[in-house]
Design a protein around this motif. Structure first.
Motif, PDB file in Angstrom:
ATOM      1  N   PHE A  86       0.826  -1.199   0.000  1.00  0.00           N
ATOM      2  CA  PHE A  86       0.000   0.000   0.000  1.00  0.00           C
ATOM      3  C   PHE A  86       0.865   1.257   0.000  1.00  0.00           C
ATOM      4  O   PHE A  86       0.579   2.210  -0.724  1.00  0.00           O
ATOM      5  CB  PHE A  86      -0.937   0.015   1.206  1.00  0.00           C
ATOM      6  N   SER A 180      -8.138  10.568 -11.824  1.00  0.00           N
ATOM      7  CA  SER A 180      -9.067   9.518 -11.373  1.00  0.00           C
ATOM      8  C   SER A 180      -8.364   8.157 -11.309  1.00  0.00           C
ATOM      9  O   SER A 180      -8.596   7.370 -10.390  1.00  0.00           O
ATOM     10  CB  SER A 180     -10.266   9.413 -12.325  1.00  0.00           C
ATOM     11  N   ARG A 183      -6.347   7.948  -8.164  1.00  0.00           N
ATOM     12  CA  ARG A 183      -7.223   7.722  -7.008  1.00  0.00           C
ATOM     13  C   ARG A 183      -7.645   6.253  -6.947  1.00  0.00           C
ATOM     14  O   ARG A 183      -7.614   5.627  -5.896  1.00  0.00           O
ATOM     15  CB  ARG A 183      -8.434   8.640  -7.087  1.00  0.00           C
ATOM     16  N   MET A 184      -8.018   5.681  -8.100  1.00  0.00           N
ATOM     17  CA  MET A 184      -8.446   4.286  -8.135  1.00  0.00           C
ATOM     18  C   MET A 184      -7.278   3.340  -7.806  1.00  0.00           C
ATOM     19  O   MET A 184      -7.476   2.308  -7.175  1.00  0.00           O
ATOM     20  CB  MET A 184      -9.032   3.937  -9.501  1.00  0.00           C
ATOM     21  N   ALA A 185      -6.061   3.692  -8.218  1.00  0.00           N
ATOM     22  CA  ALA A 185      -4.900   2.857  -7.913  1.00  0.00           C
ATOM     23  C   ALA A 185      -4.686   2.775  -6.401  1.00  0.00           C
ATOM     24  O   ALA A 185      -4.362   1.715  -5.871  1.00  0.00           O
ATOM     25  CB  ALA A 185      -3.638   3.399  -8.599  1.00  0.00           C
ATOM     26  N   LEU A 187      -7.068   3.225  -4.095  1.00  0.00           N
ATOM     27  CA  LEU A 187      -8.197   2.504  -3.495  1.00  0.00           C
ATOM     28  C   LEU A 187      -8.117   1.017  -3.786  1.00  0.00           C
ATOM     29  O   LEU A 187      -8.466   0.194  -2.934  1.00  0.00           O
ATOM     30  CB  LEU A 187      -9.519   3.078  -4.026  1.00  0.00           C
ATOM     31  N   ASP A 188      -7.671   0.631  -4.990  1.00  0.00           N
ATOM     32  CA  ASP A 188      -7.584  -0.782  -5.344  1.00  0.00           C
ATOM     33  C   ASP A 188      -6.320  -1.424  -4.812  1.00  0.00           C
ATOM     34  O   ASP A 188      -6.275  -2.648  -4.645  1.00  0.00           O
ATOM     35  CB  ASP A 188      -7.619  -0.959  -6.875  1.00  0.00           C
ATOM     36  N   GLY A 189      -5.240  -0.614  -4.606  1.00  0.00           N
ATOM     37  CA  GLY A 189      -3.940  -1.158  -4.212  1.00  0.00           C
ATOM     38  C   GLY A 189      -4.005  -1.805  -2.894  1.00  0.00           C
ATOM     39  O   GLY A 189      -3.415  -2.744  -2.543  1.00  0.00           O
TER      40      GLY A 189
END
Length: 189
Positions: A86, A180, A183-185, A187-189
């Motif tokens: 993370f 975006s 941000r998704m990386a 949240l998904d990481g």
């Protein structure tokens, strides 16, 4: 609790077998046997015993139960690796967001410069059209034609500014997608 029993071996090793033709050296009734023959006999017995021992070891190893599989890692063992992952993803995303912001600032200043250029072109075209109308009213047609050529050049400049402004707006659009994705990386990481 169940009673544990010791497993019985699957293979019992053979006992060393002395040669039936020969008596051991120094046995009663031994008349002068050849010592070389006795050494050969002992070598054969040793080789036979060594072979039996190897066979026994292989059989015991084959009959041994397999090693139990390793226990899966516990959540407390997984946590440090998850935190490292993370942290790496978050640092990379933070760097990417920082770069996106810097590009947005640069694009904003470029857009302001292009909009200023566009406004000057519009103002220049209005002034030139007013001068051309005044020249045509005074019947100075050559001057009006020359001003018409300047109006054409100013119109080309304004169209170039409009094209540049569209490219800047498209770059802003893609930078929004990049932000975006960052941000998704995280949240998904």
């Amino acid at each position: 609790p169940p009673v544990q029993t010791t497993p019985t071996p699957a293979f019992i090793p053979p006992m060393p077998i002395p040669s039936p033709k020969k008596k051991p050296y120094g046995a009663p009734g031994d008349d002068a046997e050849d010592p070389a023959e006795l050494e050969r006999h002992l070598r054969m017995v040793d080789e036979s015993n060594a072979h039996a021992s190897r066979v026994h070891s292989a059989a015991v190893a084959a009959a041994a139960p397999p090693e139990p599989p390793a226990a899966p890692p516990t959540p407390s063992e997984k946590l440090p690796a998850a935190l490292r992952t993370f942290l790496g993803v978050a640092k990379e995303a933070t760097s990417r967001v920082r770069n996106v912001r810097a590009e947005c600032v640069e694009l904003a200043s470029t857009r302001a410069a292009i909009e200023g250029r566009q406004a000057r072109s519009r103002e220049k075209i209005r002034d030139l059209e007013a001068r051309q109308s005044a020249a045509a009213a005074e019947e100075e047609f050559e001057a009006a034609d020359a001003i018409g050529m300047e109006i054409g050049a100013a119109a080309v400049e304004r169209e170039g500014a409009e094209t540049d402004l569209k490219e800047v707006e498209q770059a802003f659009f893609w930078l929004g997608h990049e932000r975006s994705a960052c941000r998704m990386a995280v949240l998904d990481g």
